[in-house]
Design a protein around this motif. Structure first.
Motif, PDB file in Angstrom:
ATOM      1  N   PHE A  35       0.857  -1.176   0.000  1.00  0.00           N
ATOM      2  CA  PHE A  35       0.000   0.000   0.000  1.00  0.00           C
ATOM      3  C   PHE A  35       0.898   1.233   0.000  1.00  0.00           C
ATOM      4  CE2 PHE A  35      -4.248  -1.708   1.031  1.00  0.00           C
ATOM      5  CZ  PHE A  35      -3.895  -3.023   1.295  1.00  0.00           C
ATOM      6  N   GLU A  44      -3.617   3.992   0.014  1.00  0.00           N
ATOM      7  CA  GLU A  44      -4.273   3.298  -1.088  1.00  0.00           C
ATOM      8  C   GLU A  44      -3.572   1.987  -1.394  1.00  0.00           C
ATOM      9  OE1 GLU A  44      -4.159   5.566  -4.699  1.00  0.00           O
ATOM     10  OE2 GLU A  44      -1.974   5.571  -4.815  1.00  0.00           O
ATOM     11  N   PHE A  45      -4.348   1.077  -1.923  1.00  0.00           N
ATOM     12  CA  PHE A  45      -3.839  -0.225  -2.339  1.00  0.00           C
ATOM     13  C   PHE A  45      -2.941  -0.078  -3.562  1.00  0.00           C
ATOM     14  CE2 PHE A  45      -3.776  -4.630  -3.324  1.00  0.00           C
ATOM     15  CZ  PHE A  45      -3.986  -4.743  -4.698  1.00  0.00           C
ATOM     16  N   ARG A  57      -2.644  -9.048  -8.085  1.00  0.00           N
ATOM     17  CA  ARG A  57      -3.534  -8.000  -8.589  1.00  0.00           C
ATOM     18  C   ARG A  57      -2.915  -6.649  -8.290  1.00  0.00           C
ATOM     19  NH1 ARG A  57      -7.607  -6.025  -4.938  1.00  0.00           N
ATOM     20  NH2 ARG A  57      -7.251  -6.793  -2.829  1.00  0.00           N
ATOM     21  N   ALA A  59      -3.359  -2.120  -8.524  1.00  0.00           N
ATOM     22  CA  ALA A  59      -4.145  -0.917  -8.743  1.00  0.00           C
ATOM     23  C   ALA A  59      -3.988  -0.491 -10.201  1.00  0.00           C
ATOM     24  CB  ALA A  59      -3.669   0.197  -7.820  1.00  0.00           C
ATOM     25  N   GLY A 101      -7.196 -11.080  -1.338  1.00  0.00           N
ATOM     26  CA  GLY A 101      -8.282 -10.313  -1.914  1.00  0.00           C
ATOM     27  C   GLY A 101      -8.991  -9.407  -0.925  1.00  0.00           C
ATOM     28  N   GLN A 102      -8.426  -9.321   0.273  1.00  0.00           N
ATOM     29  CA  GLN A 102      -9.018  -8.468   1.297  1.00  0.00           C
ATOM     30  C   GLN A 102      -8.771  -7.001   0.979  1.00  0.00           C
ATOM     31  OE1 GLN A 102     -11.023 -10.539   3.010  1.00  0.00           O
ATOM     32  NE2 GLN A 102     -10.210 -10.059   5.040  1.00  0.00           N
ATOM     33  N   THR A 103      -9.620  -6.162   1.489  1.00  0.00           N
ATOM     34  CA  THR A 103      -9.366  -4.727   1.428  1.00  0.00           C
ATOM     35  C   THR A 103      -8.732  -4.238   2.713  1.00  0.00           C
ATOM     36  OG1 THR A 103     -11.610  -4.261   2.204  1.00  0.00           O
ATOM     37  CG2 THR A 103     -11.262  -4.314  -0.181  1.00  0.00           C
ATOM     38  N   THR A 104      -8.767  -5.072   3.737  1.00  0.00           N
ATOM     39  CA  THR A 104      -8.098  -4.736   4.989  1.00  0.00           C
ATOM     40  C   THR A 104      -7.110  -5.844   5.318  1.00  0.00           C
ATOM     41  OG1 THR A 104      -9.811  -5.809   6.298  1.00  0.00           O
ATOM     42  CG2 THR A 104     -10.073  -3.458   5.839  1.00  0.00           C
ATOM     43  N   TYR A 105      -6.050  -5.473   5.975  1.00  0.00           N
ATOM     44  CA  TYR A 105      -4.997  -6.414   6.328  1.00  0.00           C
ATOM     45  C   TYR A 105      -4.759  -6.386   7.832  1.00  0.00           C
ATOM     46  CZ  TYR A 105      -3.598  -7.338   1.507  1.00  0.00           C
ATOM     47  OH  TYR A 105      -3.574  -7.755   0.194  1.00  0.00           O
TER      48      TYR A 105
END
Length: 118
Positions: A35, A44-45, A57, A59, A101-105
């Motif tokens: 990030f 941001e990712f 994957r 951005a 595939g998480q949006t949070t870690y």
């Protein structure tokens, strides 16, 4: 524990490789991500990689310029950054999570500063 390194000052168009080394847990149990946070902006990712590196994957802003890779035997994940732009200037963080595939870690390292001069 996650330790990121490799940041620095580079001219636009140049390249840098960031490294994140993990310790304390079984590295291959975790998906890894990068990030970034630019001055005055939200974090941001940037990129993510699955447990064995079979899936990645990116951005949209870095697709085709950055490459994420991991070497599980070295407990290390890399972010190769090519064709750098001034807008890539940010503090870059690596992160780990058991799910891909998480949006949070769950786990975060300290950041490493990347400055791209135009």
């Amino acid at each position: 524990q996650l330790q990121a390194s490799g940041g620095g000052l580079v001219q636009a168009g140049g390249s840098l490789r960031l490294t994140c080394t993990a310790s304390g847990r079984t590295f291959s149990d975790y998906a890894m991500g990068w990030f970034r946070q630019a001055p005055g902006k939200d974090r941001e990712f940037v990129a993510a990689i699955s447990w064995r590196g079979r899936s990645t994957r990116y951005a949209d802003s870095v697709e085709g310029r950055f490459t994420i890779a991991r070497v599980n035997t070295r407990n290390t994940v890399y972010l190769q950054m090519n064709s750098l732009k001034a807008e890539d200037t940010a503090i870059y963080y690596c992160a780990a999570d058991r799910n891909y595939g998480q949006t949070t870690y769950d786990y975060w390292g300290q950041g490493t500063l990347v400055t791209v001069s135009s």
